[in-house]
Design an enzyme around this catalytic site. Structure first.
Site, PDB file in Angstrom:
ATOM      1  N   GLU A 200       0.847  -1.209   0.000  1.00 30.64           N
ATOM      2  CA  GLU A 200       0.000   0.000   0.000  1.00 30.64           C
ATOM      3  C   GLU A 200       0.879   1.254   0.000  1.00 30.64           C
ATOM      4  OE1 GLU A 200      -3.089   0.364   3.070  1.00 30.64           O
ATOM      5  OE2 GLU A 200      -2.794   2.536   2.999  1.00 30.64           O
TER       6      GLU A 200
ATOM      7  N   ASN B 257      -2.596  -4.909   9.389  1.00 33.20           N
ATOM      8  CA  ASN B 257      -3.613  -4.677  10.432  1.00 33.20           C
ATOM      9  C   ASN B 257      -3.619  -5.813  11.457  1.00 33.20           C
ATOM     10  OD1 ASN B 257      -6.365  -6.325  10.064  1.00 33.20           O
ATOM     11  ND2 ASN B 257      -5.432  -6.047   8.053  1.00 33.20           N
TER      12      ASN B 257
ATOM     13  N   SER C 253      -8.087  -9.415   6.688  1.00 30.60           N
ATOM     14  CA  SER C 253      -7.989 -10.288   5.507  1.00 30.60           C
ATOM     15  C   SER C 253      -8.086 -11.770   5.870  1.00 30.60           C
ATOM     16  CB  SER C 253      -6.682  -9.989   4.755  1.00 30.60           C
ATOM     17  OG  SER C 253      -5.615  -9.843   5.658  1.00 30.60           O
TER      18      SER C 253
HETATM   19  S1  SF4 Z   1     -11.417  -1.430   4.538  1.00 35.59           S
HETATM   20 FE1  SF4 Z   1     -10.019  -3.219   4.504  1.00 35.59          FE
HETATM   21  S2  SF4 Z   1      -9.025  -3.142   2.495  1.00 35.59           S
HETATM   22 FE2  SF4 Z   1      -9.936  -1.127   2.886  1.00 35.59          FE
HETATM   23  S3  SF4 Z   1      -8.307   0.079   3.809  1.00 35.59           S
HETATM   24 FE3  SF4 Z   1      -9.455  -0.861   5.493  1.00 35.59          FE
HETATM   25  S4  SF4 Z   1      -8.363  -2.784   5.935  1.00 35.59           S
HETATM   26 FE4  SF4 Z   1      -7.676  -2.086   3.927  1.00 35.59          FE
END
Ligand code: SF4
Length: 311
Positions: free
Chosen positions: A126, A224, A266
């Protein structure tokens, strides 16, 4: 032994959308479908899609011209987009809309002539994607120490943006250091840290108050998920990040009267269910779910894959 589940935990709206994009692309166009980078950071998800005919690549350079190619939820740089265009790839973009929002915000600051400081972790896809979308000056910091070492002179207008999956507490400290060093700096405070990250962090903090051990289901490269483990640890509870139940060491449970479980954004729910079943085979368990935020966020699919063509 009590087993307490954090709420919310597991899949976020960006991950659900990214996986659905790949599945719908497989249905519509048939295999092979190419995906740049792991669609989301989870080996189980990646293996299941690979078995259906998805080919994961780190670089779009080697993808056969014209192939359907999906960009992962983490987003990509403009250079990757350009390469894909040059190879005439049929691109479907699964970048999470909340990551795309940070790209837009950063680009706006760049257009204003500001030097942009991105708070994030070096090497994360990212972060590479976000840096690669900014035309102007950009610096990456991941700690207060990095802020002190920034090579920015007093004449520059400065702005900051952040990665979406950071620890809210750590980021706040870094933002304070940025404000101290650059009093005119502008930025989104911690609002770039997405709703899913913030909700899961709040939930794990609460969970940690009630258990003797926290198990975080998630991949080692999931930002995360790592933050969830750290937050539980900072709250004073031993905490383990595990990919799945197969790596659970029964010795971790010694003396534990209550074990807490959460999962990164995820991590699929069946991995959590497997872990509960594994704990249940080791000892008698009483299952509880903490009250917490019910998330009702859904992101639209790209028009070409939406059930009604995006209408
Ligand atoms: S919603 Fe999910 S994919 Fe989107 S930024 Fe947050 S953790 Fe990442």
């Amino acid at each position: 032994m009590k087993v307490i589940l954090a709420q919310p935990r597991g899949f976020c709206a960006g991950v659900e959308r990214a996986i659905e994009i790949v599945e719908r692309a497989l249905e519509k166009y048939g295999p092979p479908i190419y995906v740049r980078h792991e669609i989301v950071h989870n080996r189980h998800v990646v293996d299941r899609l690979r078995a259906k005919g998805v080919i994961f690549v780190e670089d779009v350079d080697g993808v056969p011209p014209g192939s359907v190619t999906i960009f992962s939820a983490h987003g990509v740089s403009t250079e990757v987009e350009r390469t894909a265009l040059g190879r005439d790839l049929h691109v479907i973009d699964a970048t999470c809309p909340l990551v795309a929002r940070v790209h837009i915000e950063g680009a706006r600051y760049s257009r204003q002539g500001r030097t942009v400081v991105l708070v994030g972790h070096a090497g994360h896809p990212e972060v590479e994607g976000t840096i690669g979308r900014l035309d102007g000056r950009v610096h990456l910091v991941s700690s207060v120490g990095d802020v002190a070492e920034l090579d920015i002179d007093g004449t520059e207008d400065v702005a900051y943006i952040t990665q979406t999956t950071l620890s809210v507490d750590d980021t706040r400290v870094i933002i304070d250091a940025l404000k101290q060093r650059f009093p005119g700096i502008v930025g989104p405070d911690t609002k770039d840290i997405c709703y899913a990250t913030q909700n899961r962090q709040r939930a794990v903090r609460e969970l940690a108050q009630q258990v003797d051990l926290v198990l975080v289901v998630g991949a080692p490269n999931s930002s995360n998920s790592n933050r969830l483990r750290e937050i539980a640890e900072i709250a004073g509870v031993p905490s383990r990040l595990i990919e799945d139940a197969s790596v659970l060491d029964p010795q971790w449970l010694d003396g534990a009267r209550a074990v807490g479980i959460t999962a990164g954004a995820s991590a699929p729910d069946d991995l959590v269910q497997d872990l509960i079943a594994t704990l249940g085979r080791l000892t008698d368990i009483q299952l509880e779910v903490l009250p917490g935020v019910e998330e009702a966020i859904h992101f639209r699919l790209p028009a070409e894959l939406a059930p009604n063509g995006g209408e």
